[in-house]
Design an enzyme around this catalytic site. Structure first.
Site, PDB file in Angstrom:
ATOM      1  CG  ASP A   1     -36.218  -1.954  -4.043  1.00 23.43           C
ATOM      2  OD1 ASP A   1     -37.608  -1.748  -3.457  1.00 23.43           O
ATOM      3  OD2 ASP A   1     -35.601  -2.950  -3.543  1.00 23.43           O
TER       4      ASP A   1
ATOM      5  CD  GLU B   1       5.765  -6.750  -5.404  1.00 25.27           C
ATOM      6  OE1 GLU B   1       5.933  -6.123  -4.271  1.00 25.27           O
ATOM      7  OE2 GLU B   1       5.292  -6.488  -6.601  1.00 25.27           O
TER       8      GLU B   1
ATOM      9  N   PRO C   1      -7.006  -7.827  -9.935  1.00 28.99           N
ATOM     10  CG  PRO C   1      -5.470  -5.950  -9.571  1.00 28.99           C
ATOM     11  CD  PRO C   1      -5.735  -7.381  -9.406  1.00 28.99           C
TER      12      PRO C   1
ATOM     13  NE  ARG D   1     -26.391  -3.326   0.233  1.00 30.71           N
ATOM     14  CZ  ARG D   1     -27.046  -2.213   1.189  1.00 30.71           C
ATOM     15  NH1 ARG D   1     -26.612  -2.060   2.624  1.00 30.71           N
ATOM     16  NH2 ARG D   1     -28.050  -1.564   0.642  1.00 30.71           N
TER      17      ARG D   1
HETATM   18  C1  9WO Z   1      -1.728  -7.255  -9.149  1.00 29.77           C
HETATM   19  C2  9WO Z   1      -1.862  -6.829 -10.192  1.00 29.77           C
HETATM   20  C3  9WO Z   1      -1.424  -5.545 -11.137  1.00 29.77           C
HETATM   21  C4  9WO Z   1      -1.937  -5.769 -12.368  1.00 29.77           C
HETATM   22  C5  9WO Z   1      -2.590  -6.536 -12.794  1.00 29.77           C
HETATM   23  C6  9WO Z   1      -2.834  -7.804 -12.471  1.00 29.77           C
HETATM   24  C7  9WO Z   1      -2.451  -7.625 -10.955  1.00 29.77           C
HETATM   25  N1  9WO Z   1      -2.863  -8.699 -10.025  1.00 29.77           N
HETATM   26  C8  9WO Z   1      -2.286  -8.567  -8.763  1.00 29.77           C
HETATM   27  C9  9WO Z   1      -2.416  -9.305  -7.662  1.00 29.77           C
HETATM   28  O1  9WO Z   1      -3.114 -10.175  -7.792  1.00 29.77           O
HETATM   29  N2  9WO Z   1      -1.901  -8.874  -6.450  1.00 29.77           N
HETATM   30  C10 9WO Z   1      -1.946  -9.468  -5.444  1.00 29.77           C
HETATM   31  C11 9WO Z   1      -3.052  -9.050  -4.610  1.00 29.77           C
HETATM   32  C12 9WO Z   1      -0.768  -9.059  -4.580  1.00 29.77           C
HETATM   33  C13 9WO Z   1      -0.782  -7.247  -4.304  1.00 29.77           C
HETATM   34  C14 9WO Z   1      -2.128  -7.132  -3.771  1.00 29.77           C
HETATM   35  N3  9WO Z   1      -3.406  -7.817  -4.126  1.00 29.77           N
HETATM   36  C15 9WO Z   1      -4.323  -6.944  -4.941  1.00 29.77           C
HETATM   37  C16 9WO Z   1      -5.492  -7.604  -5.401  1.00 29.77           C
HETATM   38  N4  9WO Z   1      -4.274  -5.495  -5.084  1.00 29.77           N
HETATM   39  N5  9WO Z   1      -5.299  -5.284  -5.601  1.00 29.77           N
HETATM   40  C17 9WO Z   1      -6.068  -6.289  -5.764  1.00 29.77           C
HETATM   41  C18 9WO Z   1      -7.325  -6.225  -6.551  1.00 29.77           C
HETATM   42  C19 9WO Z   1      -8.414  -7.262  -6.260  1.00 29.77           C
HETATM   43  C20 9WO Z   1      -9.583  -6.984  -6.732  1.00 29.77           C
HETATM   44  N6  9WO Z   1      -9.754  -5.799  -7.518  1.00 29.77           N
HETATM   45  C21 9WO Z   1      -8.932  -5.096  -7.649  1.00 29.77           C
HETATM   46  C22 9WO Z   1      -7.687  -5.031  -6.828  1.00 29.77           C
END
Ligand code: 9WO
Length: 245
Positions: free
Chosen positions: A168, A115, A88, A153
């Site tokens: 498109d 985590e 994220p 895609r």
């Molecule tokens: C969690 C998190 C929370 C707040 C800000 C930054 C953060 N990074 C992560 C993270 O890398 N978590 C790991 C990957 C472990 C937990 C599961 N992961 C994850 C990736 N949950 N959600 C995502 C993600 C990836 C891309 N876009 C949105 C959510």
């Protein structure tokens, strides 16, 4: 295009990506999907890939070595490729970033669980982070699959004519037009007459007008960014008169 996915759940990724138009593209060899499970690179007989966090706190953290060896195995298998960590805190996926990824021949997608992953792995091996939105899900796999689907895609030959036509509208910076199929009347609702007129030019004009009108109503920011030519402005003006908005 080749995707190498570093994941603790390879079966999940292969199963989901194996369906539909992307699944057919994988079968046809237009898209290559290879998964690498860090557990296969664990040094102990338990397949340990995580451990407790230094500094205490809940949950577990993914260890450096199994991830690093999985990434290096992926690199060794098919040459250098950018390593993208789905997280994220990366820049949010959008059309430009999808296009940039589609221009690559290969990309390695790193999916975290628990985590998170040991920061030193990010320092050692990650080239970029990428987010699909400001929320946290259970792992990087679903975001990785969103990225792969959107990028695939754009790979030539993956979409048939019909699907690429459907795409498109958004590629034009607009929302989609409404779709209809048989029967012509259902629950007292008819298909717009233009769609059964056989006048292909009129249909194309109507679809563009619908896309313009819907974009203005639902995503005015996209219209602002895109701008309109004279013909499009006239179509939109007529739409607004017809819809009283
Ligand atoms: C969690 C998190 C929370 C707040 C800000 C930054 C953060 N990074 C992560 C993270 O890398 N978590 C790991 C990957 C472990 C937990 C599961 N992961 C994850 C990736 N949950 N959600 C995502 C993600 C990836 C891309 N876009 C949105 C959510």
């Amino acid at each position: 295009m080749r995707f190498d996915v570093i994941t603790l759940f390879p079966a999940m990724v292969r199963s989901v990506m194996g369906h539909g138009v992307i699944g057919r593209a994988i079968e046809a060899g237009r898209i290559e999907l290879v998964t690498w499970n860090p557990r296969d690179f664990s040094k102990d007989r338990h397949g340990t890939v995580d451990d407790r966090p230094y500094g205490g706190g809940p949950g577990m953290v993914m260890k450096v070595e199994p991830l690093r060896e999985a990434i290096q195995a992926a690199r060794a298998a098919a040459g250098p490729a950018p390593v993208i960590y789905l997280s994220p805190d990366g820049p949010t996926l959008d059309g430009d970033r999808i296009g940039a990824l589609a221009a690559q021949s290969r990309v390695i997608l790193l999916c975290g669980r628990y985590e998170g992953i040991d920061e030193r792995l990010i320092e050692l091996e990650v080239d970029a982070r990428l987010s699909i939105g400001d929320y946290v899900v259970s792992g990087g796999e679903l975001p990785a699959m969103v990225v792969m689907d959107a990028v695939a895609r754009l790979v030539p030959g993956v979409l048939g004519h019909a699907e690429s036509a459907a795409q498109d509208a958004f590629a034009e910076g607009l929302l989609d037009w409404p779709h209809y199929t048989r029967p012509e009347t259902v629950a007292g609702l008819d298909v717009p007459a233009v769609l059964t007129s056989g006048d292909h030019q009129a249909v194309a004009r109507w679809r563009l007008q619908q896309a313009l009108g819907r974009t203005r109503e639902r995503r005015p920011d996209l219209l602002e960014k895109r701008g309109l030519n004279e013909e499009e402005q006239a179509l939109l003006d007529a739409y607004r008169v017809e819809h009283g908005n």
